[in-house]
Design a protein around this motif. Structure first.
Motif, PDB file in Angstrom:
ATOM      1  N   GLY A   1       0.825  -1.210   0.000  1.00  0.00           N
ATOM      2  CA  GLY A   1       0.000   0.000   0.000  1.00  0.00           C
ATOM      3  C   GLY A   1       0.850   1.247   0.000  1.00  0.00           C
ATOM      4  O   GLY A   1       0.730   2.089  -0.890  1.00  0.00           O
ATOM      5  N   VAL A   2       1.726   1.370   1.001  1.00  0.00           N
ATOM      6  CA  VAL A   2       2.625   2.514   1.020  1.00  0.00           C
ATOM      7  C   VAL A   2       3.573   2.453  -0.180  1.00  0.00           C
ATOM      8  O   VAL A   2       4.054   3.476  -0.674  1.00  0.00           O
ATOM      9  CB  VAL A   2       3.419   2.566   2.345  1.00  0.00           C
ATOM     10  CG1 VAL A   2       4.366   1.389   2.462  1.00  0.00           C
ATOM     11  CG2 VAL A   2       4.174   3.879   2.474  1.00  0.00           C
ATOM     12  N   ASP A   3       3.835   1.262  -0.678  1.00  0.00           N
ATOM     13  CA  ASP A   3       4.665   1.076  -1.868  1.00  0.00           C
ATOM     14  C   ASP A   3       3.815   0.932  -3.129  1.00  0.00           C
ATOM     15  O   ASP A   3       4.246   0.362  -4.123  1.00  0.00           O
ATOM     16  CB  ASP A   3       5.577  -0.148  -1.698  1.00  0.00           C
ATOM     17  CG  ASP A   3       4.806  -1.421  -1.351  1.00  0.00           C
ATOM     18  OD1 ASP A   3       3.601  -1.331  -1.036  1.00  0.00           O
ATOM     19  OD2 ASP A   3       5.411  -2.507  -1.383  1.00  0.00           O
ATOM     20  N   GLY A   4       2.609   1.468  -3.080  1.00  0.00           N
ATOM     21  CA  GLY A   4       1.718   1.427  -4.238  1.00  0.00           C
ATOM     22  C   GLY A   4       0.568   0.474  -4.028  1.00  0.00           C
ATOM     23  O   GLY A   4       0.764  -0.672  -3.626  1.00  0.00           O
ATOM     24  N   GLY A   5      -0.644   0.955  -4.291  1.00  0.00           N
ATOM     25  CA  GLY A   5      -1.826   0.121  -4.081  1.00  0.00           C
ATOM     26  C   GLY A   5      -1.968  -1.018  -5.061  1.00  0.00           C
ATOM     27  O   GLY A   5      -2.842  -1.869  -4.897  1.00  0.00           O
ATOM     28  N   GLY A   6      -1.097  -1.058  -6.091  1.00  0.00           N
ATOM     29  CA  GLY A   6      -1.130  -2.164  -7.042  1.00  0.00           C
ATOM     30  C   GLY A   6      -0.041  -3.181  -6.816  1.00  0.00           C
ATOM     31  O   GLY A   6       0.143  -4.089  -7.628  1.00  0.00           O
ATOM     32  N   THR A   7       0.675  -3.080  -5.688  1.00  0.00           N
ATOM     33  CA  THR A   7       1.816  -3.957  -5.442  1.00  0.00           C
ATOM     34  C   THR A   7       1.374  -5.261  -4.806  1.00  0.00           C
ATOM     35  O   THR A   7       1.763  -5.608  -3.688  1.00  0.00           O
ATOM     36  CB  THR A   7       2.850  -3.227  -4.556  1.00  0.00           C
ATOM     37  OG1 THR A   7       3.137  -1.956  -5.128  1.00  0.00           O
ATOM     38  CG2 THR A   7       4.152  -4.015  -4.461  1.00  0.00           C
ATOM     39  N   ILE A   8       0.534  -5.979  -5.522  1.00  0.00           N
ATOM     40  CA  ILE A   8       0.113  -7.299  -5.062  1.00  0.00           C
ATOM     41  C   ILE A   8      -0.238  -8.131  -6.290  1.00  0.00           C
ATOM     42  O   ILE A   8      -1.387  -8.243  -6.688  1.00  0.00           O
ATOM     43  CB  ILE A   8      -1.051  -7.225  -4.037  1.00  0.00           C
ATOM     44  CG1 ILE A   8      -1.482  -8.634  -3.612  1.00  0.00           C
ATOM     45  CG2 ILE A   8      -2.207  -6.370  -4.566  1.00  0.00           C
ATOM     46  CD1 ILE A   8      -2.340  -8.665  -2.366  1.00  0.00           C
ATOM     47  N   PHE A   9       0.784  -8.711  -6.888  1.00  0.00           N
ATOM     48  CA  PHE A   9       0.631  -9.526  -8.082  1.00  0.00           C
ATOM     49  C   PHE A   9       0.362 -10.982  -7.667  1.00  0.00           C
ATOM     50  O   PHE A   9       1.135 -11.887  -7.962  1.00  0.00           O
ATOM     51  CB  PHE A   9       1.880  -9.438  -8.955  1.00  0.00           C
ATOM     52  CG  PHE A   9       2.012  -8.152  -9.720  1.00  0.00           C
ATOM     53  CD1 PHE A   9       1.626  -6.941  -9.183  1.00  0.00           C
ATOM     54  CD2 PHE A   9       2.531  -8.159 -11.006  1.00  0.00           C
ATOM     55  CE1 PHE A   9       1.754  -5.756  -9.886  1.00  0.00           C
ATOM     56  CE2 PHE A   9       2.669  -6.978 -11.732  1.00  0.00           C
ATOM     57  CZ  PHE A   9       2.280  -5.772 -11.168  1.00  0.00           C
ATOM     58  N   LEU A  10      -0.737 -11.184  -6.963  1.00  0.00           N
ATOM     59  CA  LEU A  10      -1.149 -12.512  -6.517  1.00  0.00           C
ATOM     60  C   LEU A  10      -2.486 -12.860  -7.151  1.00  0.00           C
ATOM     61  O   LEU A  10      -3.335 -11.988  -7.378  1.00  0.00           O
ATOM     62  CB  LEU A  10      -1.259 -12.557  -4.994  1.00  0.00           C
ATOM     63  CG  LEU A  10       0.037 -12.377  -4.210  1.00  0.00           C
ATOM     64  CD1 LEU A  10      -0.246 -12.252  -2.712  1.00  0.00           C
ATOM     65  CD2 LEU A  10       1.019 -13.521  -4.472  1.00  0.00           C
ATOM     66  N   ALA A  11      -2.693 -14.147  -7.411  1.00  0.00           N
ATOM     67  CA  ALA A  11      -3.861 -14.582  -8.171  1.00  0.00           C
ATOM     68  C   ALA A  11      -5.177 -14.231  -7.505  1.00  0.00           C
ATOM     69  O   ALA A  11      -6.154 -13.898  -8.178  1.00  0.00           O
ATOM     70  CB  ALA A  11      -3.787 -16.095  -8.398  1.00  0.00           C
ATOM     71  N   ASN A  12      -5.230 -14.297  -6.173  1.00  0.00           N
ATOM     72  CA  ASN A  12      -6.503 -14.094  -5.490  1.00  0.00           C
ATOM     73  C   ASN A  12      -6.676 -12.690  -4.928  1.00  0.00           C
ATOM     74  O   ASN A  12      -7.501 -12.451  -4.048  1.00  0.00           O
ATOM     75  CB  ASN A  12      -6.680 -15.132  -4.384  1.00  0.00           C
ATOM     76  CG  ASN A  12      -6.890 -16.526  -4.948  1.00  0.00           C
ATOM     77  OD1 ASN A  12      -7.132 -16.687  -6.142  1.00  0.00           O
ATOM     78  ND2 ASN A  12      -6.785 -17.536  -4.102  1.00  0.00           N
ATOM     79  N   SER A  13      -5.901 -11.741  -5.441  1.00  0.00           N
ATOM     80  CA  SER A  13      -6.151 -10.330  -5.160  1.00  0.00           C
ATOM     81  C   SER A  13      -7.176  -9.867  -6.180  1.00  0.00           C
ATOM     82  O   SER A  13      -6.875  -9.646  -7.352  1.00  0.00           O
ATOM     83  CB  SER A  13      -4.860  -9.519  -5.304  1.00  0.00           C
ATOM     84  OG  SER A  13      -5.132  -8.137  -5.213  1.00  0.00           O
ATOM     85  N   ILE A  14      -8.440  -9.722  -5.745  1.00  0.00           N
ATOM     86  CA  ILE A  14      -9.526  -9.471  -6.691  1.00  0.00           C
ATOM     87  C   ILE A  14     -10.266  -8.193  -6.312  1.00  0.00           C
ATOM     88  O   ILE A  14      -9.681  -7.286  -5.729  1.00  0.00           O
ATOM     89  CB  ILE A  14     -10.442 -10.706  -6.805  1.00  0.00           C
ATOM     90  CG1 ILE A  14     -11.009 -11.108  -5.447  1.00  0.00           C
ATOM     91  CG2 ILE A  14      -9.675 -11.878  -7.409  1.00  0.00           C
ATOM     92  CD1 ILE A  14     -12.053 -12.219  -5.539  1.00  0.00           C
ATOM     93  N   ALA A  15     -11.554  -8.110  -6.631  1.00  0.00           N
ATOM     94  CA  ALA A  15     -12.267  -6.835  -6.539  1.00  0.00           C
ATOM     95  C   ALA A  15     -12.310  -6.261  -5.135  1.00  0.00           C
ATOM     96  O   ALA A  15     -12.011  -5.093  -4.916  1.00  0.00           O
ATOM     97  CB  ALA A  15     -13.689  -6.994  -7.083  1.00  0.00           C
TER      98      ALA A  15
END
Length: 432
Positions: free
Chosen positions: A313-327
């Motif tokens: 989050g502090v390193d960017g709200g898109g920093t979670i390249f995991l399959a089950n990070s969804i809506a």
């Protein structure tokens, strides 16, 4: 950023390898003005969250009153000018970004969607704007950029899930000198949050990262990254992606992602949550997709081991390249394991190009939330999207996204039950 992020890695490799030729990109430079591009992306977004069975200490507005719903509509404008590079051994150019958001509908009792800045009275701001610029230099196939810029590295990725994207500030370098290999690094000292207008609104003091993506074969790629976010954590990230065509209309793909995260310095990411445990965990996911004609069937498994949630989050709200990070949920709590089943259909096969549908279901269990060691949650998402293929409104996309989330244990930050609806109209206008 809760999408199938493995495609971003593939696009990054494609973008890097497409430049490999006898001459470098700088050798082919046409000039500062001649290679310039300018476009405006317009996004209209209706965002609604219905908080069902919300506990008294659950989701609140600023003045402390309970709310049962957050519902707002806005219009966002994202303008980006990118100059070409001057000719010569060292090419020079600039990028300029202008962002603006306008509130179309809201209310004191319905604010809090993350679309707009919110005042101390709980009301959303009528409009807001932000922007910046960067200077860039290119030698051969290596580009150095200094200033405001979007980022897509898996250890430092700006989020674009609301009206306007996050906008980090810093230095980045990207090199495509070696065929099949993209190398990049960055030093970033602040970032403007999606619904804010001031630097440091994410709480970032410094992130340094380095990594790369290598294409072993046209079907098989791998990536490895390292990042250190001052007073929060250090991260390692690895990815392997294999895509194989079985026939003209069939293919199979496997994607593996892993993060190794450990608290650094003050360990603020964990301390902000419960003031005790430091982060020291591994989060990984394995995803497989089979495509036949218009249909794609996907299965995924994800697991978090060690101490603490996967923190970002502090390193960017898109920093979670995991399959089950969804809506809605990321299924990234301490000790949590989760499984996904997904189905996509592309209606172009049936004579309706531009129309697609998606549905998925993810269930998680074993989450350590502090009040239980077996927290459970599930989410169901449904999406329909249509992109106009021709005519004056060509490339206008219309999207409906609905999410249903439930948890008997309040795994996702104490919000046990909600229904979410997003209506998104997006139109990219390329002026230059």
């Amino acid at each position: 950023m809760r999408v199938m992020k493995w495609s971003m890695i593939a696009l990054a490799v494609s973008a890097g390898t497409s430049q490999f030729a006898m001459a470098s990109a700088q050798d082919d430079a046409k000039g500062f003005v001649e290679d310039s591009t300018f476009g405006i992306n317009t996004r209209a977004l209706y965002f609604s969250r219905d908080f069902r069975n919300e506990p008294a200490n659950g989701y609140t507005i600023v003045n402390g009153k309970r709310k049962s719903r957050a519902e707002e509509t806005g219009l966002g404008f994202n303008a980006l000018y990118q100059s070409g590079f001057t000719q010569g051994t060292v090419g020079f150019g600039i990028d300029l970004i202008a962002l603006g958001g306008v509130k179309l509908d809201s209310g004191k009792g319905r604010s809090g969607t993350g679309l707009f800045p919110t005042g101390s009275d709980g009301r959303s701001q009528d409009d807001y704007s932000k922007g910046g610029g960067a200077v860039k230099f290119r030698i051969s196939d290596t580009v150095l950029k200094i200033g405001d810029q979007y980022t897509t590295a898996p250890v430092f990725a700006s989020d674009d899930s609301r009206l306007l994207p996050e906008l980090p500030q810093g230095i980045s370098i990207t090199s495509n000198e070696i065929k099949g290999l993209k190398l990049e690094g960055g030093h970033f000292t602040s970032s403007v949050a999606q619904s804010q207008t001031y630097h440091d609104s994410l709480g970032l003091t410094k992130t340094d990262f380095v990594g790369g993506v290598y294409s072993f074969t046209p079907e098989f790629t791998g990536s490895l990254y390292y990042a250190k976010t001052e007073d929060y954590f250090r991260k390692y990230y690895g990815n392997l992606n294999w895509t194989h065509a079985l026939s003209d209309d069939q293919s199979f793909a496997i994607d593996f992602n892993i993060y190794d995260t450990k608290s650094d310095g003050a360990g603020l990411q964990r301390a902000e949550k419960d003031g005790t445990t430091k982060l020291d965990n591994r989060a990984f996911s394995l995803q497989g997709a089979y495509t036949i004609g218009a249909h794609t069937f996907t299965l995924a498994a994800q697991k978090v081991t060690g101490d603490g949630d996967y923190g970002y989050g502090v390193d960017g709200g898109g920093t979670i390249f995991l399959a089950n990070s969804i809506a809605r949920s990321d299924f990234n709590a301490e000790g949590e394991k989760s499984y996904q089943a997904r189905y996509d259909i592309n209606m172009a096969t049936f004579g309706i190009p531009g129309l697609s549908f998606m549905t998925r279901y993810v269930t998680g269990s074993g989450a350590n939330t502090g009040t239980t060691s077996n927290g459970k949650e599930w989410e169901r998402d449904i999406e329909a999207k249509y992109v106009i293929q021709s005519g004056p409104a060509k490339d206008l996309s219309l999207r409906v996204r609905q999410a249903t989330y439930r948890s008997s244990d309040g795994v996702y930050y104490g919000s046990p039950s909600l229904d979410e609806l997003r209506l998104i109209a997006q139109y990219p206008l390329n002026i230059l």
